[in-house]
Motif scaffolding. Structure first.
Motif, PDB file in Angstrom:
ATOM      1  N   ALA A 168       5.816   3.603  -2.648  1.00  0.00           N
ATOM      2  CA  ALA A 168       4.730   4.436  -3.191  1.00  0.00           C
ATOM      3  C   ALA A 168       4.078   3.875  -4.462  1.00  0.00           C
ATOM      4  N   PRO A 169       4.827   3.561  -5.535  1.00  0.00           N
ATOM      5  CA  PRO A 169       4.138   3.090  -6.750  1.00  0.00           C
ATOM      6  C   PRO A 169       3.473   1.725  -6.580  1.00  0.00           C
ATOM      7  N   ILE A 170       4.143   0.785  -5.908  1.00  0.00           N
ATOM      8  CA  ILE A 170       3.558  -0.551  -5.728  1.00  0.00           C
ATOM      9  C   ILE A 170       2.305  -0.466  -4.871  1.00  0.00           C
ATOM     10  N   ALA A 171       2.332   0.361  -3.832  1.00  0.00           N
ATOM     11  CA  ALA A 171       1.158   0.505  -2.968  1.00  0.00           C
ATOM     12  C   ALA A 171      -0.025   1.076  -3.747  1.00  0.00           C
ATOM     13  N   THR A 172       0.241   2.016  -4.644  1.00  0.00           N
ATOM     14  CA  THR A 172      -0.840   2.584  -5.457  1.00  0.00           C
ATOM     15  C   THR A 172      -1.435   1.532  -6.387  1.00  0.00           C
ATOM     16  N   LEU A 173      -0.581   0.705  -6.977  1.00  0.00           N
ATOM     17  CA  LEU A 173      -1.072  -0.365  -7.846  1.00  0.00           C
ATOM     18  C   LEU A 173      -1.904  -1.365  -7.059  1.00  0.00           C
ATOM     19  N   ALA A 174      -1.362  -1.871  -5.945  1.00  0.00           N
ATOM     20  CA  ALA A 174      -2.077  -2.877  -5.153  1.00  0.00           C
ATOM     21  C   ALA A 174      -3.372  -2.313  -4.583  1.00  0.00           C
ATOM     22  N   GLY A 175      -3.304  -1.090  -4.037  1.00  0.00           N
ATOM     23  CA  GLY A 175      -4.507  -0.485  -3.485  1.00  0.00           C
ATOM     24  C   GLY A 175      -5.553  -0.215  -4.547  1.00  0.00           C
ATOM     25  N   GLY A 176      -5.115   0.232  -5.723  1.00  0.00           N
ATOM     26  CA  GLY A 176      -6.061   0.472  -6.807  1.00  0.00           C
ATOM     27  C   GLY A 176      -6.744  -0.808  -7.268  1.00  0.00           C
ATOM     28  N   LEU A 202      -1.805  12.700  -4.130  1.00  0.00           N
ATOM     29  CA  LEU A 202      -1.281  12.741  -2.766  1.00  0.00           C
ATOM     30  C   LEU A 202      -0.059  11.840  -2.635  1.00  0.00           C
ATOM     31  N   VAL A 203      -0.129  10.645  -3.238  1.00  0.00           N
ATOM     32  CA  VAL A 203       1.022   9.739  -3.216  1.00  0.00           C
ATOM     33  C   VAL A 203       2.200  10.352  -3.961  1.00  0.00           C
ATOM     34  N   MET A 204       1.937  11.011  -5.076  1.00  0.00           N
ATOM     35  CA  MET A 204       2.998  11.673  -5.836  1.00  0.00           C
ATOM     36  C   MET A 204       3.682  12.752  -4.999  1.00  0.00           C
ATOM     37  N   ALA A 205       2.887  13.548  -4.286  1.00  0.00           N
ATOM     38  CA  ALA A 205       3.458  14.602  -3.445  1.00  0.00           C
ATOM     39  C   ALA A 205       4.298  14.007  -2.321  1.00  0.00           C
ATOM     40  N   LEU A 206       3.816  12.920  -1.718  1.00  0.00           N
ATOM     41  CA  LEU A 206       4.570  12.262  -0.649  1.00  0.00           C
ATOM     42  C   LEU A 206       5.862  11.663  -1.184  1.00  0.00           C
ATOM     43  N   ASP A 207       5.780  11.041  -2.351  1.00  0.00           N
ATOM     44  CA  ASP A 207       6.962  10.441  -2.980  1.00  0.00           C
ATOM     45  C   ASP A 207       8.015  11.506  -3.268  1.00  0.00           C
ATOM     46  N   PHE A 208       7.596  12.617  -3.859  1.00  0.00           N
ATOM     47  CA  PHE A 208       8.533  13.687  -4.188  1.00  0.00           C
ATOM     48  C   PHE A 208       9.149  14.288  -2.923  1.00  0.00           C
ATOM     49  N   SER A 209       8.341  14.478  -1.901  1.00  0.00           N
ATOM     50  CA  SER A 209       8.852  15.057  -0.656  1.00  0.00           C
ATOM     51  C   SER A 209       9.903  14.162  -0.022  1.00  0.00           C
ATOM     52  N   CYS A 210       9.639  12.856  -0.020  1.00  0.00           N
ATOM     53  CA  CYS A 210      10.592  11.923   0.595  1.00  0.00           C
ATOM     54  C   CYS A 210      11.887  11.834  -0.206  1.00  0.00           C
ATOM     55  N   SER A 211      11.783  11.757  -1.543  1.00  0.00           N
ATOM     56  CA  SER A 211      12.965  11.533  -2.371  1.00  0.00           C
ATOM     57  C   SER A 211      13.803  12.782  -2.583  1.00  0.00           C
ATOM     58  N   GLN A 212      13.170  13.959  -2.601  1.00  0.00           N
ATOM     59  CA  GLN A 212      13.896  15.176  -2.960  1.00  0.00           C
ATOM     60  C   GLN A 212      14.086  16.162  -1.813  1.00  0.00           C
ATOM     61  N   ILE A 213      13.340  16.014  -0.740  1.00  0.00           N
ATOM     62  CA  ILE A 213      13.440  16.963   0.364  1.00  0.00           C
ATOM     63  C   ILE A 213      13.934  16.289   1.640  1.00  0.00           C
ATOM     64  N   ILE A 214      13.308  15.183   2.026  1.00  0.00           N
ATOM     65  CA  ILE A 214      13.630  14.562   3.313  1.00  0.00           C
ATOM     66  C   ILE A 214      14.853  13.654   3.201  1.00  0.00           C
ATOM     67  N   ALA A 215      14.845  12.720   2.237  1.00  0.00           N
ATOM     68  CA  ALA A 215      15.941  11.753   2.114  1.00  0.00           C
ATOM     69  C   ALA A 215      17.309  12.391   1.897  1.00  0.00           C
ATOM     70  N   PRO A 216      17.443  13.439   1.055  1.00  0.00           N
ATOM     71  CA  PRO A 216      18.768  14.066   0.919  1.00  0.00           C
ATOM     72  C   PRO A 216      19.313  14.644   2.217  1.00  0.00           C
ATOM     73  N   ARG A 217      18.448  14.860   3.200  1.00  0.00           N
ATOM     74  CA  ARG A 217      18.904  15.354   4.493  1.00  0.00           C
ATOM     75  C   ARG A 217      19.151  14.227   5.492  1.00  0.00           C
TER      76      ARG A 217
END
Length: 354
Positions: free
Chosen positions: A64-72, A108-123
């Motif tokens: 997520a962070p690297i993609a935002t940097l490169a895309g920006g 949007l990237v922040m929301a996706l990052d948070f969802s993956c790290s705190q909601i989906i990945a722990p499961r």
């Protein structure tokens, strides 16, 4: 409105493209290490796809962070080369407003990052760990060693746990008085977690110490009042435990933990500060929009933006490690990097705009 949609679409497509490329590279590198082993276990292509699906949330978190940097950087440099930035500024649109038009992509990237790290990945992490262990040939299975941890005021040692965290094997619970003296030891072959919460020790042997006297009391069952949650058990017995915000919070509220409080405080704060890395990366890429590519300034700002983003990741990781070790305040360790680099990015934008 059309200008805002144009900027938003340009930045969004570049960030998405960078994310797909980086995600694919990480996924391929990850699969290169395990594909042969998966096929040797007879799991076939379905096993490879299943592994890739369960690993995806953690890879998205990394990308997520690297993609935002490169895309920006790609998006803003394109807008600068096409003189779109000059045209927009000629109509009275400031550079700050142009960056603001691209902000929804970062959110949007922040929301996706948070969802993956705190909601989906722990499961998905426990599912992947249980599947990997279950499919390992018996001859190659490694018996995990005992784990010691705190559970409220109790010190606990357990030789193993079930994949769903509902059972502990060969449990030893040590209780102390306020002066730190051992007053009770409980040993049980198993401890089970009820569906309504709470632990039950099966066939426990309670050893009470009263000065020089030792009283041994066996029992068929015993309720163990402990704040330990089954998800805490999964995290404690995981091969590479990555505590979520919920797990870290439970530990700080006397749940089960095997590390200092500073580690869990840092992890708890990092769970909310981590997604802001995408916003910082977008800000670090924004000065490229004001570059003059004819004079060579564009190449300098592109290189500087990329270097600043990579330095931010390194510095942020170092500060987080210091916070986990207790050498730095968790609040400063987690938010220091994002705040400093975001301020530097805004300062560079102000200087170029001026």
């Amino acid at each position: 409105m059309k200008i805002q949609l144009y900027v938003l679409r340009t930045v969004a497509t570049r960030v998405l493209g960078a994310a797909v490329v980086l995600f694919s590279i990480l996924q391929i590198l990850d699969l290169l290490e395990v594909t042969t082993e998966i096929l040797d276990r007879g799991l076939g292509t379905a096993g490879v796809l299943y592994y890739a699906a369960l690993r995806s949330p953690r890879l998205v978190e990394q990308v997520a962070p690297i993609a935002t940097l490169a895309g920006g950087l790609f998006a803003f440099s394109q807008l600068a080369r096409e003189s779109a930035i000059i045209a927009m500024r000629a109509t009275g649109i400031s550079a700050y407003r142009i960056v603001g038009m691209a902000m929804p992509v970062a959110f949007l990237v922040m929301a996706l990052d948070f969802s993956c790290s705190q909601i989906i990945a722990p499961r998905t992490d426990p599912v992947l760990s249980a599947w990997w262990q279950a499919t390992t040939p018996v001859a190659d299975r490694k018996v995990p060693g005992p784990r010691s941890f705190r559970a409220g005021d109790d010190l606990v040692i357990a030789d193993g746990a079930s994949s769903d965290g509902r059972q502990l094997n060969v449990v030893r619970v040590y209780r102390r008085d306020k002066a730190g003296r051992l007053v009770e030891r409980i040993e049980a072959p198993t401890a089970t977690y009820g569906h309504g919460g709470g632990w039950t020790l099966n066939k426990p042997v309670i050893v009470r110490f009263n000065g020089e006297q030792v009283n041994v009391v066996p029992a068929a069952q015993m309720t163990w009042p402990s704040p330990l949650h089954r998800q805490d058990v999964q995290a404690l017995f995981a091969d590479s435990p990555v505590p979520s915000a919920a797990t870290a919070r439970r530990v700080l509220l006397n749940g089960g933990g095997d590390r200092p409080a500073a580690y869990y405080e840092t992890q708890f704060l990092a769970a909310f500060a981590g997604p802001f890395a995408a916003l910082v990366m977008l800000l670090l890429s924004a000065p490229v929009a004001l570059a003059n590519f004819r004079s060579g300034q564009g190449a300098v700002l592109l290189t500087g933006g990329l270097a600043a983003g990579l330095i931010f990741l390194v510095a942020n990781g170092m500060l987080t490690a210091l916070g986990e070790g207790g050498a730095l305040s968790p609040l400063l360790a987690v938010w220091g990097g994002p705040v400093i680099f975001a301020a530097l990015a805004v300062y560079a934008l102000v200087v170029l705009e001026g």
